[in-house]
Design a protein around this motif. Structure first.
Motif, PDB file in Angstrom:
ATOM      1  N   LYS A 117       0.787  -1.011  -0.404  1.00 51.10           N
ATOM      2  CA  LYS A 117      -0.098   0.002   0.384  1.00 51.10           C
ATOM      3  C   LYS A 117       0.224   1.302  -0.166  1.00 51.10           C
ATOM      4  O   LYS A 117       1.558   1.154   0.437  1.00 51.10           O
ATOM      5  CB  LYS A 117      -0.802   0.335   1.684  1.00 51.10           C
ATOM      6  N   SER A 155      -7.546   6.221 -11.081  1.00 54.93           N
ATOM      7  CA  SER A 155      -8.977   5.870  -9.970  1.00 54.93           C
ATOM      8  C   SER A 155      -8.217   4.198 -10.101  1.00 54.93           C
ATOM      9  O   SER A 155      -8.884   4.004  -9.175  1.00 54.93           O
ATOM     10  CB  SER A 155     -10.515   6.293 -10.842  1.00 54.93           C
ATOM     11  N   ARG A 156      -8.166   3.881 -11.334  1.00 58.33           N
ATOM     12  CA  ARG A 156      -7.264   2.818 -11.330  1.00 58.33           C
ATOM     13  C   ARG A 156      -6.099   2.533  -9.992  1.00 58.33           C
ATOM     14  O   ARG A 156      -6.226   0.772 -10.001  1.00 58.33           O
ATOM     15  CB  ARG A 156      -7.165   2.075 -12.600  1.00 58.33           C
ATOM     16  N   GLY A 186      -8.547   1.688  -7.348  1.00 61.08           N
ATOM     17  CA  GLY A 186      -9.142   0.242  -7.381  1.00 61.08           C
ATOM     18  C   GLY A 186      -9.237  -0.444  -8.187  1.00 61.08           C
ATOM     19  O   GLY A 186     -10.088  -0.537  -9.295  1.00 61.08           O
ATOM     20  N   THR A 240     -12.483  -6.880  -9.088  1.00 57.89           N
ATOM     21  CA  THR A 240     -11.359  -5.792  -8.973  1.00 57.89           C
ATOM     22  C   THR A 240     -11.039  -6.624  -7.420  1.00 57.89           C
ATOM     23  O   THR A 240     -11.964  -7.425  -7.112  1.00 57.89           O
ATOM     24  CB  THR A 240     -12.120  -4.122  -8.945  1.00 57.89           C
ATOM     25  N   ARG A 241      -9.699  -5.877  -7.679  1.00 56.23           N
ATOM     26  CA  ARG A 241      -9.340  -5.538  -6.376  1.00 56.23           C
ATOM     27  C   ARG A 241      -8.800  -4.850  -5.541  1.00 56.23           C
ATOM     28  O   ARG A 241      -9.128  -3.208  -5.990  1.00 56.23           O
ATOM     29  CB  ARG A 241      -8.160  -6.905  -6.343  1.00 56.23           C
ATOM     30  N   GLU A 242      -8.190  -4.494  -4.569  1.00 57.17           N
ATOM     31  CA  GLU A 242      -7.986  -3.355  -3.850  1.00 57.17           C
ATOM     32  C   GLU A 242      -6.787  -2.709  -4.739  1.00 57.17           C
ATOM     33  O   GLU A 242      -6.009  -3.310  -4.991  1.00 57.17           O
ATOM     34  CB  GLU A 242      -7.165  -4.388  -2.164  1.00 57.17           C
ATOM     35  N   GLY A 243      -6.870  -1.497  -4.861  1.00 52.84           N
ATOM     36  CA  GLY A 243      -5.679  -0.805  -5.441  1.00 52.84           C
ATOM     37  C   GLY A 243      -4.353  -0.275  -5.212  1.00 52.84           C
ATOM     38  O   GLY A 243      -4.614  -0.804  -3.243  1.00 52.84           O
ATOM     39  N   SER A 265      -3.559   3.969  -1.492  1.00 51.32           N
ATOM     40  CA  SER A 265      -4.900   4.566  -0.285  1.00 51.32           C
ATOM     41  C   SER A 265      -5.103   5.985   0.091  1.00 51.32           C
ATOM     42  O   SER A 265      -3.617   6.759  -0.181  1.00 51.32           O
ATOM     43  CB  SER A 265      -3.846   3.726   1.375  1.00 51.32           C
TER      44      SER A 265
END
Ligand SMILES: Nc1ncnc2c1ncn2[C@@H]1O[C@H](COP(=O)(O)OP(=O)(O)O)[C@@H](O)[C@H]1O
Ligand SMILES: [Mg+2]
Length: 551
Positions: free
Chosen positions: A240, A313-314, A317, A329-332, A335
Motif C-alpha cells: 500500500k 482511479s484505477r 481500485g 476488481t481488487r484493492e488498489g 490509499s
C-alpha cells in the motif's frame, strides 16, 4: 619422481605469457595457473585467456599436409599414426598475468617469470590471500576454469552503497545469485536489502517444488519482511502506498498521456498540491473542471478530465489482472489514508539490517514501477535527511535497492532525451553512495542501460552473456579489465560468474552457490561458510575488518 608439471613458460611479454602444455595435459579458459619461479621465490598467478595449437613439423604447413594424409588413409579404410606424437603435437596456454605472490604478499607483476618456468594448476593455498579481500556476504566459491576451489567468495555490505550490477542472459543464474545474496544479508543482519520482485520468484522459488525461496532461509523468521498482493501462507503485509506520497513526475513517467491529459495533470498538481490524486479520484468531473479553472484560468474538456480521472482511479481500485472489463476488481495500490503506507515500515526494517521483499508480481507494470519509485525516493530522502545529523547518520547501515529488469528504469539516453529528468534509480546511482544508499541492477540486457550509470557500479557480477554488445558495455564500465576475459565470459555455464570490483586485486571467477544447497549449508551452522572460516561466529554478526580498495 615428481609429477611432471602442467607445462613450461615459453615466452611472449609482460602483458601476455605463453606456456607449452605437457603431453596429455589440458587447460580450460579462465583457469588460474601458477608459474613457480623458484629461483626468485615468487609465484606468478596467470589467467588462461586462450588456448592455441602447436606443432613441431619438418616443413611448412606440416599440420595441414598431415591432416590431408590422414584423410586419404581414412578413405582407404586404413589408419595413419603420427610418429612421435607427444613431441610434435602440443597446446599453448595463452595467459594474462594477474600478479605475484611472494614474501610480501600479493602484488602486481612488474617482471616476467624466468625462461621455461614450470607451470602448475593454482592451489587453494596459492589463492588463500584473496580471503583477506572478501566481504561478509558469501555468494559462492572461487572458481578456476571449470574447477571449484573451496575458498568462499562474497562481497562486503559496505559495497551496497557503491552499487552492484548483475548481468546475464536469461537462464544463466541471476535470480539464483540474488537469492544467495539475500540469504547472506539475512544471516549478517548488518545491512539493509530491499528486493523488488516483479517475477514472484524470490518468496518461495516461484512455485517449482524443487526450488526454494527467501522464506526458506534459516534467518527468515527474524530478518525477512514480505510485502505482497498474493495470498501467501507466512506472515506478510499488503502493498500500500499513500496517495500523498505520489508526485506528478511519477505518474507522468509511468503512464502514457496525450498532451492535453498531461496538462490536466500538471494543473491538477499545481492546484491541489499533495492532495491532487485523492481530489482527482473523489471529486466529480464538473467540480474538477471548475476548480482548476478558478485556480489557473484554464479550460478543460470533460472527456480529457474524464480519462485522467478514470486512469488515476484505477490506482485506488484496480481490475484484477486478466479479468474482463467490468469484472472483478481488487484493492488498489494507493490509499487515501495519509498514514497508511508501507514506506515508513520498510525503511525502519532496512535501517535495522533487515531484508525486505516486495513481491510485485500480481501488480500491473505501472503499479509495480510506481511502488518501486515511491520506495526508492523515500529511502533516499530519509537518508539525506539523516545525513545532516552525523550521529543519527552514523547509526544507519548501507541500504541497497535491488530490482530485476533494471533496463526499464535505467534506460540509455537517446538524442533528444537531454531534458528528460533522471529516474530516481539513476539519481541514486549518481549520488546515493554519499548517503549510504545503493542500487543493485539485475538485467539481461546491459546494452539498454545508460553507460554512465553502469560506470557508477563498483561491483559487477557477470554471468554468461551471449550478446557481444552487452559484453562490450560491461567491459567499458567495469573497474577491472574484463576485455581479456571475453572468451571466458562467452563460455560461462549457468552459475559460473566473474565478479569485478575495486575491492579485489583482480576480477575473480566464482561458482555461485546453488541456492538450495547454500541453504542446507547455512542450516548446518558448522559448515564452511565465510563467517565460520573467518572469525568463527556462526551468526555472522561480529564486526569484521573492511576490505580495502584496490582500484
Ligand atoms: N549457481 C548455480 N548452480 C547450479 N545451477 C544453477 C546456478 N545458477 C543457476 N542455475 C541453474 O540455472 C537455472 C536458471 O537460473 P536463474 O537464476 O533462474 O537464471 P536467470 O534469473 O538468469 O534467468 C536454475 O534453475 C538452475 O537450474
Ligand atoms: Mg531470473
Amino acid at each position: 619422481m615428481q609429477a611432471p608439471p602442467l607445462g613450461r613458460i615459453t615466452g611472449r611479454d609482460s602483458t601476455k605469457l605463453h606456456f607449452r602444455l605437457s603431453p596429455g595435459e589440458d587447460v580450460a579458459l579462465g583457469e588460474i595457473v601458477a608459474a613457480d619461479d623458484r629461483a626468485r621465490r615468487t609465484i606468478f598467478l596467470l589467467r588462461v585467456v586462450n588456448v592455441e595449437y602447436g606443432y613441431e613439423g619438418e616443413y611448412e604447413k606440416w599440420e595441414e599436409r598431415t591432416a590431408g594424409k590422414m584423410l586419404h588413409h581414412d578413405r582407404m579404410g586404413e589408419t595413419f599414426e603420427v610418429t612421435e606424437k607427444e613431441r610434435r603435437l602440443y597446446k599453448i596456454g595463452v595467459c594474462a598475468p594477474l600478479g605475484c605472490v611472494g614474501e610480501g604478499g600479493f602484488r602486481k607483476a612488474k617482471r616476467v617469470p624466468s625462461h621455461f618456468t614450470e607451470v602448475r594448476k593454482a592451489s587453494a593455498e596459492d589463492l588463500a590471500f584473496l580471503s583477506l579481500h572478501m566481504g561478509d556476504l558469501e555468494i559462492g566459491h572461487l572458481r578456476s576454469g571449470e574447477d571449484v576451489i573451496p575458498l568462499p567468495v562474497g562481497i562486503s555490505g559496505k559495497a551496497f552503497a557503491h552499487h552492484v550490477g548483475v548481468f546475464a542472459t536469461t537462464g544463466m543464474g541471476k535470480s539464483n545469485l540474488m537469492k544467495c545474496l539475500a540469504a547472506s544479508a539475512m544471516k549478517s543482519g548488518r545491512h539493509g536489502l530491499l528486493l523488488l520482485d516483479p517475477h514472484g520468484e524470490y518468496y518461495d522459488g516461484g512455485g517449482e517444488s524443487e526450488k526454494k525461496g527467501l522464506r526458506d532461509s534459516p534467518h527468515a523468521a527474524s530478518r525477512l519482511t514480505v510485502y505482497t498482493m498474493r495470498n501467501v501462507p507466512s506472515a506478510h503485509s499488503k502493498i500500500k502506498v499513500s496517495a500523498y506520497e505520489v508526485q506528478l513526475e511519477d505518474i507522468k513517467e509511468l503512464m502514457e498521456f496525450s498532451d492535453a491529459q498531461r496538462e490536466t495533470l500538471d494543473l491538477a498538481w499545481s492546484t491541489f498540491g499533495e492532495e491532487w490524486l485523492v481530489t482527482l479520484y473523489r471529486k466529480d468531473i464538473a467540480s474538477l473542471i471548475q476548480e482548476i479553472r478558478a485556480a489557473t484560468k484554464r479550460e478543460f474538456r470533460e472527456s480529457t478530465v474524464g480519462i485522467v480521472k478514470s486512469r488515476v482511479s484505477r490506482l485506488f481500485g484496480a481490475p484484477r489482472k486478466g479479468a474482463k472489463k467490468g469484472g472483478a476488481t481488487r484493492e488498489g495500490l494507493l490509499s487515501e489514508d495519509r498514514g497508511l503506507s508501507i514506506t515508513g515500515a520498510i525503511i525502519s526494517k532496512l535501517h535495522s539490517g533487515g531484508v525486505v521483499l516486495v513481491d510485485t508480481s500480481s501488480l500491473y507494470e505501472f503499479e509495480e514501477l510506481l511502488v518501486s519509485v515511491v520506495l526508492a525516493r523515500a529511502i533516499l530522502d530519509q537518508s539525506k535527511e539523516a545525513y545532516g545529523d552525523p550521529e543519527e547518520f552514523g547509526k544507519i547501515p548501507e541500504v541497497m535497492i535491488a530490482f530485476e529488469e533494471a533496463q526499464r528504469v535505467l534506460r540509455k539516453k537517446r538524442p533528444g532525451d537531454e531534458k528528460v529528468p533522471d529516474t530516481i534509480f539513476a539519481r541514486i546511482a549518481r549520488e546515493g553512495r554519499k548517503f549510504k544508499v545503493g542500487i543493485c541492477a539485475v538485467s539481461q540486457q546491459p546494452k539498454l542501460i545508460e553507460p554512465e550509470v553502469i560506470s557508477q557500479f563498483n561491483t559487477l557480477f557477470v554471468l554468461g552473456l551471449a550478446d557481444r554488445m552487452d559484453r562490450a558495455i560491461l567491459e567499458e564500465g567495469a573497474k577491472q579489465d574484463l576485455a581479456t576475459m571475453e572468451n571466458e565470459i562467452q563460455s560461462l555455464m549457468p552459475g559460473e560468474a566473474i565478479v569485478s570490483s575495486p575491492y579485489t586485486p583482480f576480477a575473480l571467477p566464482l561458482m555461485v552457490h546453488r541456492y538450495e544447497e547454500f541453504l542446507t549449508s547455512l542450516k548446518e551452522l558448522a559448515g564452511p561458510t565465510l563467517a565460520s572460516t573467518r572469525n568463527g561466529a556462526a551468526d555472522g554478526t561480529e564486526t569484521r575488518r573492511d576490505p580495502g580498495f584496490y582500484a
